[in-house]
Design a protein around this motif. Structure first.
Motif, PDB file in Angstrom:
ATOM      1  N   ILE A  51     -12.832  28.946  40.634  1.00 56.04           N
ATOM      2  CA  ILE A  51     -13.826  28.137  40.480  1.00 56.04           C
ATOM      3  C   ILE A  51     -14.243  27.431  39.723  1.00 56.04           C
TER       4      ILE A  51
ATOM      5  N   ARG B 122      -9.626  24.887  37.402  1.00 62.25           N
ATOM      6  CA  ARG B 122      -8.485  23.823  38.669  1.00 62.25           C
ATOM      7  C   ARG B 122      -8.862  24.138  39.727  1.00 62.25           C
ATOM      8  N   LYS B 123      -9.241  23.977  40.308  1.00 60.05           N
ATOM      9  CA  LYS B 123      -9.112  23.385  41.722  1.00 60.05           C
ATOM     10  C   LYS B 123      -7.092  23.760  42.638  1.00 60.05           C
TER      11      LYS B 123
ATOM     12  N   PHE C  62      -9.429  27.955  46.447  1.00 58.93           N
ATOM     13  CA  PHE C  62     -11.531  27.381  46.263  1.00 58.93           C
ATOM     14  C   PHE C  62     -12.053  27.904  47.417  1.00 58.93           C
TER      15      PHE C  62
END
Length: 139
Positions: free
Chosen positions: A38, A41-42, A46
């Protein structure tokens, strides 16, 4: 509900949620890895990660609706101690490539050698910490 029954039910729910995450998504329920997903990096996971952590955070609310009272939790440490402890746990999870949930629940269930070593270190450190904090290091 008795304390032992509540503990058994809680343990069963943790095992069920970890098993379902593995069976349905092929992922290990390591909380530090999920929270890291979370905060990092997305990715395509996510939304799933947010839902999983949201479920963890909504647990006390569900308890309140089921039993009509807040869960009984007692924390006797001061805020500075809690903050330092939290940072040390975060550091340890990065150093150990996982947390107690990932290694202790999922890794142990899979008989992962790395998890067996990690949990042994977690528990050994916990015992030494309790001895040092409450008994001055002596039995």
């Amino acid at each position: 509900m008795g304390a032992y029954l509540a503990a058994a039910l809680g343990g069963a729910l943790i095992g069920l949620s970890a098993s379902l995450l593995m069976l349905l998504n092929g992922r290990i329920a390591g909380i530090s890895g999920i929270v890291g997903g979370i905060l990092g990096r997305k990715s395509e996971r996510f939304g799933q990660d947010i839902a999983f952590v949201g479920g963890l955070l909504l647990g006390p609310l569900a308890y309140f609706f089921l039993f009509g009272r807040e869960p009984l939790v007692q924390i006797s440490a001061a805020w500075p101690v809690l903050i330092v402890a939290g940072l040390l746990v975060g550091f340890g999870t990065r150093m150990g490539s996982g947390c107690t949930s990932g290694h202790g629940i999922c890794g142990m269930a899979r008989l992962s050698p790395r998890s067996l070593v990690a949990v042994s270190i977690f528990l050994g450190t916990a015992v030494l910490t309790v001895l040092a904090a409450h008994h001055g290091g002596s039995l």
